[in-house]
Design an enzyme around this catalytic site. Structure first.
Site, short mmCIF file in Angstrom:
data_model
loop_
_atom_site.label_atom_id
_atom_site.label_comp_id
_atom_site.label_asym_id
_atom_site.label_seq_id
_atom_site.Cartn_x
_atom_site.Cartn_y
_atom_site.Cartn_z
N ASN A 154 33.38 15.94 20.62
CA ASN A 154 32.14 14.61 20.64
C ASN A 154 33.30 13.24 21.17
O ASN A 154 33.90 13.03 19.89
CB ASN A 154 31.58 14.48 19.14
N TRP A 155 33.10 13.29 22.32
CA TRP A 155 33.88 12.15 22.86
C TRP A 155 33.37 10.69 22.28
O TRP A 155 34.23 9.83 22.57
CB TRP A 155 34.42 12.19 24.17
N LYS A 156 32.22 10.68 21.81
CA LYS A 156 31.77 9.01 21.59
C LYS A 156 31.94 8.28 22.87
O LYS A 156 31.77 8.88 24.13
CB LYS A 156 32.06 8.70 20.38
N HIS B 76 23.53 12.82 15.23
CA HIS B 76 24.83 12.40 14.61
C HIS B 76 24.81 11.18 13.76
O HIS B 76 23.67 10.53 13.89
CB HIS B 76 25.62 12.01 15.91
N GLU C 29 26.29 8.71 13.12
CA GLU C 29 26.37 7.32 13.87
C GLU C 29 24.98 6.85 14.54
O GLU C 29 24.59 5.67 14.46
CB GLU C 29 27.48 7.37 14.95
N GLU D 64 28.27 17.46 8.65
CA GLU D 64 29.37 16.45 8.84
C GLU D 64 29.30 15.63 7.61
O GLU D 64 28.51 14.38 7.68
CB GLU D 64 29.18 15.60 10.14
N GLY E 224 35.90 10.33 10.94
CA GLY E 224 36.61 9.17 11.42
C GLY E 224 37.70 8.26 10.31
O GLY E 224 38.08 7.68 10.67
N SER F 294 36.81 14.66 10.48
CA SER F 294 38.51 14.56 10.48
C SER F 294 39.24 15.63 10.47
O SER F 294 40.17 16.20 9.93
CB SER F 294 39.14 13.80 9.18
N GLY G 230 35.59 14.69 16.43
CA GLY G 230 35.67 13.28 17.28
C GLY G 230 37.00 13.26 17.75
O GLY G 230 37.51 13.60 18.65
N GLY G 231 37.91 12.48 16.70
CA GLY G 231 39.31 11.76 17.32
C GLY G 231 40.14 12.90 17.77
O GLY G 231 40.77 12.84 18.97
C1 PEP Z 1 32.33 13.25 14.64
O1 PEP Z 1 32.20 12.24 15.00
O2 PEP Z 1 31.33 14.00 14.75
C2 PEP Z 1 33.68 13.61 14.02
C3 PEP Z 1 33.79 14.66 13.32
O3 PEP Z 1 34.64 12.72 14.21
P1 PEP Z 1 35.97 12.75 13.71
O4 PEP Z 1 36.53 14.15 13.95
O5 PEP Z 1 36.97 11.70 14.14
O6 PEP Z 1 36.05 12.72 11.90
#
Ligand code: PEP
Length: 254
Positions: free
Chosen positions: A9-11, A94, A96, A166, A172, A211, A232-233
């Site tokens: 998920n590149w956001k 999600h 967010e 999640e 994050g 994370s 994500g990251g």
């Molecule tokens: C996400 O936004 O779905 C996520 C899991 O981000 P991160 O891996 O950066 O915690």
């Protein structure tokens, strides 16, 4: 047996050119991987990435969708538009979007159903906040979100859905649920899926998200009910995401 699924998920990261550059470096690193691999770039990079992924096994995904097929919804994107670009998955619900844009589980349910109608598989995200976690409400929150978000999945289509658990406090933040705690949550979710979809519940893939990184992925993926990750990251760098795809835990390391 459930095939593991790793989704990036590149956001709001990466231009179309950067997405193409990523694909050039990433594709050779994951050739022949056992896990299914999915990348969700920003809308503006979908077309270019779709072309860059042609001929590979990596699937394209959107990060969001509007459930309406067309209409006066300024700034929104319809399911058929995503299908035309070659999206095979789309992320819905999600945290967010739930927290920053006030999206309800009822709206998420409409999105999931609209995606299935055009042949796109929804990745439905659920998870509790830190306050809910500390108040011991995680299970209730996840049950409510899951029940309402899956309310419009038609009979017989459950297996096409992917769930991403999640915990919001882990996204994050660098904090991850321990593999044991994540497995416990996935076990509850698996039970909820069985009560909603019957035997199909055992076939639905449940990703963990929050994370996930090269140094914790093996322990997470070794858990029996963790069928991959939404990342994500650590998905922004080709080598790091490839490492997550090729987990030692599933005998898939390069
Ligand atoms: C996400 O936004 O779905 C996520 C899991 O981000 P991160 O891996 O950066 O915690």
């Amino acid at each position: 047996m459930r095939r593991p699924i790793l989704a990036a998920n590149w956001k709001m990261h990466k231009t179309a050119a950067e997405a193409e550059e990523f694909a050039e470096k990433f594709l050779p690193l994951v050739e022949g991987a056992r896990a299914e691999v999915v990348i969700a770039p920003p809308f503006t990079a979908l077309e270019r990435l779709s072309r860059a992924l042609e001929g590979s096994a990596v699937a394209l995904a959107a990060q969001n969708v509007n459930p309406a097929p067309l209409g006066a919804f300024t700034g929104e994107i319809a399911p058929g538009m995503l299908a035309e670009l070659g999206c095979r998955y789309a992320i819905v619900g999600h945290s967010e979007r739930r927290a920053l844009y006030g999206e309800s589980s009822a709206f998420v349910a409409r999105k999931a159903a609209a995606l299935l109608e055009v042949g796109i598989r929804p990745i439905v995200c659920v998870g509790e906040t830190l306050a809910e976690h500390e108040a011991g409400r995680a299970l209730d929150v996840v049950r409510e979100q899951l029940t309402a978000s899956l309310a419009e999945v038609p009979e017989g289509r459950g297996e096409e859905v992917v769930i991403a658990y999640e915990p919001v406090w882990a996204i994050g933040t660098g904090k991850t649920a321990t593999p044991q705690a994540a497995q416990e949550a996935h076990t509850w979710i698996r039970k909820m899926l069985a009560s909603r979809f019957g035997e199909t519940g055992a076939k639905i893939r449940i990703q963990y998200g929050g994370s996930v990184k090269p140094d914790n992925v093996d322990a997470l993926r070794a858990q029996p009910d963790i069928d991959g990750a939404l990342v994500g990251g650590a998905s922004l760098d080709p080598e790091s995401f490839a490492r997550l795809v090729r987990s030692e835990a599933t005998g898939d390391s390069a």
